[in-house]
Design a protein around this motif. Structure first.
Motif, mmCIF file in Angstrom:
data_model
loop_
_atom_site.group_PDB
_atom_site.id
_atom_site.type_symbol
_atom_site.label_atom_id
_atom_site.label_comp_id
_atom_site.label_asym_id
_atom_site.label_seq_id
_atom_site.Cartn_x
_atom_site.Cartn_y
_atom_site.Cartn_z
ATOM 1 N N MET A 106 0.826 -1.179 0.000
ATOM 2 C CA MET A 106 0.000 0.000 0.000
ATOM 3 C C MET A 106 0.879 1.253 0.000
ATOM 4 S SD MET A 106 -3.118 1.064 2.549
ATOM 5 C CE MET A 106 -4.058 -0.389 2.245
ATOM 6 N N ILE A 107 1.973 1.185 0.713
ATOM 7 C CA ILE A 107 2.882 2.329 0.759
ATOM 8 C C ILE A 107 3.511 2.554 -0.610
ATOM 9 C CG2 ILE A 107 4.965 3.263 1.823
ATOM 10 C CD1 ILE A 107 4.291 1.553 4.287
ATOM 11 N N ILE A 108 3.937 1.468 -1.236
ATOM 12 C CA ILE A 108 4.586 1.587 -2.549
ATOM 13 C C ILE A 108 3.591 2.106 -3.588
ATOM 14 C CG2 ILE A 108 5.683 0.280 -4.400
ATOM 15 C CD1 ILE A 108 6.829 -1.544 -2.214
ATOM 16 N N LEU A 109 2.372 1.601 -3.565
ATOM 17 C CA LEU A 109 1.351 2.082 -4.492
ATOM 18 C C LEU A 109 1.077 3.565 -4.273
ATOM 19 C CD1 LEU A 109 -0.765 1.508 -6.675
ATOM 20 C CD2 LEU A 109 -2.340 0.919 -4.836
ATOM 21 N N GLY A 110 1.021 3.985 -3.021
ATOM 22 C CA GLY A 110 0.808 5.391 -2.718
ATOM 23 C C GLY A 110 1.923 6.270 -3.241
ATOM 24 N N VAL A 111 3.161 5.825 -3.083
ATOM 25 C CA VAL A 111 4.300 6.610 -3.569
ATOM 26 C C VAL A 111 4.297 6.673 -5.097
ATOM 27 C CG1 VAL A 111 6.811 6.669 -3.682
ATOM 28 C CG2 VAL A 111 5.689 6.180 -1.515
ATOM 29 N N VAL A 112 3.971 5.555 -5.745
ATOM 30 C CA VAL A 112 3.913 5.538 -7.210
ATOM 31 C C VAL A 112 2.837 6.506 -7.700
ATOM 32 C CG1 VAL A 112 3.301 4.116 -9.206
ATOM 33 C CG2 VAL A 112 4.865 3.231 -7.476
ATOM 34 N N LEU A 113 1.674 6.493 -7.060
ATOM 35 C CA LEU A 113 0.611 7.408 -7.468
ATOM 36 C C LEU A 113 0.986 8.863 -7.200
ATOM 37 C CD1 LEU A 113 -2.645 5.530 -6.423
ATOM 38 C CD2 LEU A 113 -1.736 5.887 -8.711
ATOM 39 N N LEU A 114 1.696 9.113 -6.095
ATOM 40 C CA LEU A 114 2.172 10.470 -5.829
ATOM 41 C C LEU A 114 3.100 10.949 -6.938
ATOM 42 C CD1 LEU A 114 2.939 10.485 -2.007
ATOM 43 C CD2 LEU A 114 1.435 12.038 -3.214
ATOM 44 N N ILE A 115 4.015 10.103 -7.341
ATOM 45 C CA ILE A 115 4.966 10.477 -8.392
ATOM 46 C C ILE A 115 4.243 10.688 -9.722
ATOM 47 C CG2 ILE A 115 6.919 9.641 -9.753
ATOM 48 C CD1 ILE A 115 7.904 8.272 -7.159
ATOM 49 N N LEU A 116 3.341 9.760 -10.073
ATOM 50 C CA LEU A 116 2.599 9.907 -11.328
ATOM 51 C C LEU A 116 1.730 11.161 -11.325
ATOM 52 C CD1 LEU A 116 1.464 6.268 -12.157
ATOM 53 C CD2 LEU A 116 3.143 7.663 -13.360
ATOM 54 N N GLY A 117 1.103 11.440 -10.196
ATOM 55 C CA GLY A 117 0.280 12.642 -10.112
ATOM 56 C C GLY A 117 1.089 13.907 -10.261
ATOM 57 N N ALA A 118 2.305 13.914 -9.715
ATOM 58 C CA ALA A 118 3.154 15.097 -9.828
ATOM 59 C C ALA A 118 3.707 15.241 -11.250
ATOM 60 C CB ALA A 118 4.290 15.008 -8.822
ATOM 61 N N VAL A 119 4.126 14.134 -11.844
ATOM 62 C CA VAL A 119 4.727 14.194 -13.185
ATOM 63 C C VAL A 119 3.678 14.499 -14.252
ATOM 64 C CG1 VAL A 119 5.878 12.812 -14.959
ATOM 65 C CG2 VAL A 119 6.661 12.715 -12.590
ATOM 66 N N TYR A 142 -2.483 12.476 -7.255
ATOM 67 C CA TYR A 142 -1.643 12.992 -6.176
ATOM 68 C C TYR A 142 -2.358 12.853 -4.830
ATOM 69 C CZ TYR A 142 1.850 16.005 -4.059
ATOM 70 O OH TYR A 142 2.865 16.485 -3.284
ATOM 71 N N THR A 143 -3.646 13.168 -4.804
ATOM 72 C CA THR A 143 -4.428 13.083 -3.566
ATOM 73 C C THR A 143 -4.591 11.629 -3.117
ATOM 74 O OG1 THR A 143 -5.634 15.062 -4.204
ATOM 75 C CG2 THR A 143 -6.619 13.687 -2.498
#
Length: 51
Positions: A1-14, A21-22
């Motif tokens: 869950m942590i890794i998925l959250g970080v991946v989504l954060l990065i994709l949302g920012a890029v 991002y949210t």
């Protein structure tokens, strides 16, 4: 869950998609909370460990 959250954060920012991002931030925070509670040997939701 942590890794998925970080991946989504990065994709949302890029990709400049605020909903990714949210959702990524929420998943990362929930994952960290569950990890900390599980490492303290406290059962959450009937499970002792979350992987």
């Amino acid at each position: 869950m942590i890794i998925l959250g970080v991946v989504l954060l990065i994709l949302g920012a890029v990709l400049n998609i605020p909903i990714l991002y949210t959702i990524g931030g929420i998943l990362a925070v929930v994952g960290v909370i569950l990890f900390v509670l599980g490492s303290m040997d406290r059962a959450v939701g009937g499970r002792r460990h979350y992987y």
